[in-house]
Scaffold this motif. Structure first.
Motif, PDB file in Angstrom:
ATOM      1  N   ASP A  58       0.817  -1.228   0.000  1.00 37.57           N
ATOM      2  CA  ASP A  58       0.000   0.000   0.000  1.00 37.57           C
ATOM      3  C   ASP A  58       0.846   1.272   0.000  1.00 37.57           C
ATOM      4  OD1 ASP A  58      -2.229  -1.620   0.030  1.00 37.57           O
ATOM      5  OD2 ASP A  58      -2.672  -1.310   2.139  1.00 37.57           O
ATOM      6  N   VAL A  62      -1.491   5.402  -7.640  1.00 44.73           N
ATOM      7  CA  VAL A  62      -2.250   4.886  -8.776  1.00 44.73           C
ATOM      8  C   VAL A  62      -1.672   5.445 -10.072  1.00 44.73           C
ATOM      9  CG1 VAL A  62      -4.511   4.790  -9.873  1.00 44.73           C
ATOM     10  CG2 VAL A  62      -4.331   4.665  -7.394  1.00 44.73           C
ATOM     11  N   ALA A  64      -2.600   5.423 -14.048  1.00 42.97           N
ATOM     12  CA  ALA A  64      -3.711   5.143 -14.957  1.00 42.97           C
ATOM     13  C   ALA A  64      -3.378   4.008 -15.918  1.00 42.97           C
ATOM     14  CB  ALA A  64      -4.063   6.406 -15.736  1.00 42.97           C
ATOM     15  N   ASN A  65      -4.300   3.077 -16.045  1.00 37.23           N
ATOM     16  CA  ASN A  65      -4.197   1.918 -16.941  1.00 37.23           C
ATOM     17  C   ASN A  65      -3.081   0.943 -16.562  1.00 37.23           C
ATOM     18  OD1 ASN A  65      -6.325   2.792 -18.683  1.00 37.23           O
ATOM     19  ND2 ASN A  65      -4.890   4.250 -19.581  1.00 37.23           N
ATOM     20  N   ASN A  67      -2.225   0.093 -12.645  1.00 39.32           N
ATOM     21  CA  ASN A  67      -2.424  -0.584 -11.362  1.00 39.32           C
ATOM     22  C   ASN A  67      -3.711  -0.187 -10.638  1.00 39.32           C
ATOM     23  OD1 ASN A  67      -1.725   1.986 -10.582  1.00 39.32           O
ATOM     24  ND2 ASN A  67      -0.015   1.385  -9.286  1.00 39.32           N
ATOM     25  N   GLU A  68      -4.746   0.151 -11.394  1.00 42.19           N
ATOM     26  CA  GLU A  68      -5.998   0.558 -10.747  1.00 42.19           C
ATOM     27  C   GLU A  68      -6.650  -0.570  -9.950  1.00 42.19           C
ATOM     28  OE1 GLU A  68      -5.983   1.074 -14.280  1.00 42.19           O
ATOM     29  OE2 GLU A  68      -6.375   3.196 -14.587  1.00 42.19           O
ATOM     30  N   GLY A  69      -6.343  -1.806 -10.241  1.00 40.34           N
ATOM     31  CA  GLY A  69      -6.985  -2.933  -9.583  1.00 40.34           C
ATOM     32  C   GLY A  69      -6.284  -3.391  -8.322  1.00 40.34           C
ATOM     33  N   TYR A  70      -5.818  -2.480  -7.514  1.00 44.99           N
ATOM     34  CA  TYR A  70      -5.087  -2.843  -6.304  1.00 44.99           C
ATOM     35  C   TYR A  70      -6.026  -3.390  -5.241  1.00 44.99           C
ATOM     36  CZ  TYR A  70      -6.413   1.943  -5.010  1.00 44.99           C
ATOM     37  OH  TYR A  70      -7.096   3.091  -4.767  1.00 44.99           O
ATOM     38  N   ALA A  74      -3.934   1.348  -1.238  1.00 48.42           N
ATOM     39  CA  ALA A  74      -3.188   1.936  -2.352  1.00 48.42           C
ATOM     40  C   ALA A  74      -2.447   0.792  -3.049  1.00 48.42           C
ATOM     41  CB  ALA A  74      -2.198   2.985  -1.835  1.00 48.42           C
ATOM     42  N   PRO A  75      -1.922   1.017  -4.252  1.00 48.81           N
ATOM     43  CA  PRO A  75      -1.154  -0.038  -4.910  1.00 48.81           C
ATOM     44  C   PRO A  75       0.110  -0.382  -4.114  1.00 48.81           C
ATOM     45  CG  PRO A  75      -1.725   1.707  -6.457  1.00 48.81           C
ATOM     46  CD  PRO A  75      -2.062   2.204  -5.095  1.00 48.81           C
ATOM     47  N   GLU A  81       0.654  -7.521  -6.670  1.00 47.35           N
ATOM     48  CA  GLU A  81      -0.185  -6.947  -5.623  1.00 47.35           C
ATOM     49  C   GLU A  81      -0.517  -8.019  -4.583  1.00 47.35           C
ATOM     50  OE1 GLU A  81      -2.510  -3.883  -3.857  1.00 47.35           O
ATOM     51  OE2 GLU A  81      -1.041  -3.760  -5.462  1.00 47.35           O
TER      52      GLU A  81
END
Length: 103
Positions: A58, A62, A64-65, A67-70, A74-75, A81
């Motif tokens: 965490d 972020v 864009a395109n 690591n949005e799916g963390y 937070a990523p 992940e």
């Protein structure tokens, strides 16, 4: 700009680089980190996944395109992940999402 820096903050202040960097411990952060011999020896395949509680969990931002799916707040830092399924590379016997079968 050259030289040795005992702390990451010393390096950042002197060079302007890694201003958001953090220091981690390989022993307390990675689930697997096996180095059998000194380089250039071949390395065994291993996933460099993080352990819960590691300060790299965490700690990212972020992108864009990317690591949005963390999974957490937070990523995570690094390629994988924590809490997410590891990627599968290579042939698959199941259907692709477009309905075509992998040969």
């Amino acid at each position: 700009m050259g030289g040795r820096y005992p702390l990451l903050t010393d390096f950042s202040q002197a060079t302007g680089l890694q201003t958001h960097g953090i220091r981690i411990s390989r022993n307390s952060c990675f689930t697997q980190f096996e180095i059998p011999m000194a380089p250039p020896a071949p390395m065994p395949f291993q996933y460099m996944t993080l352990k819960p509680g590691c300060n790299a969990v965490d700690a990212g931002v972020v992108l864009a395109n990317i690591n949005e799916g963390y999974a957490g707040n937070a990523p995570d830092l690094g390629p994988y992940e924590l809490g997410k399924k590891l990627p599968h590379y290579g042939p698959r016997s199941k259907l692709f999402s477009d309905g075509f079968e992998n040969p």
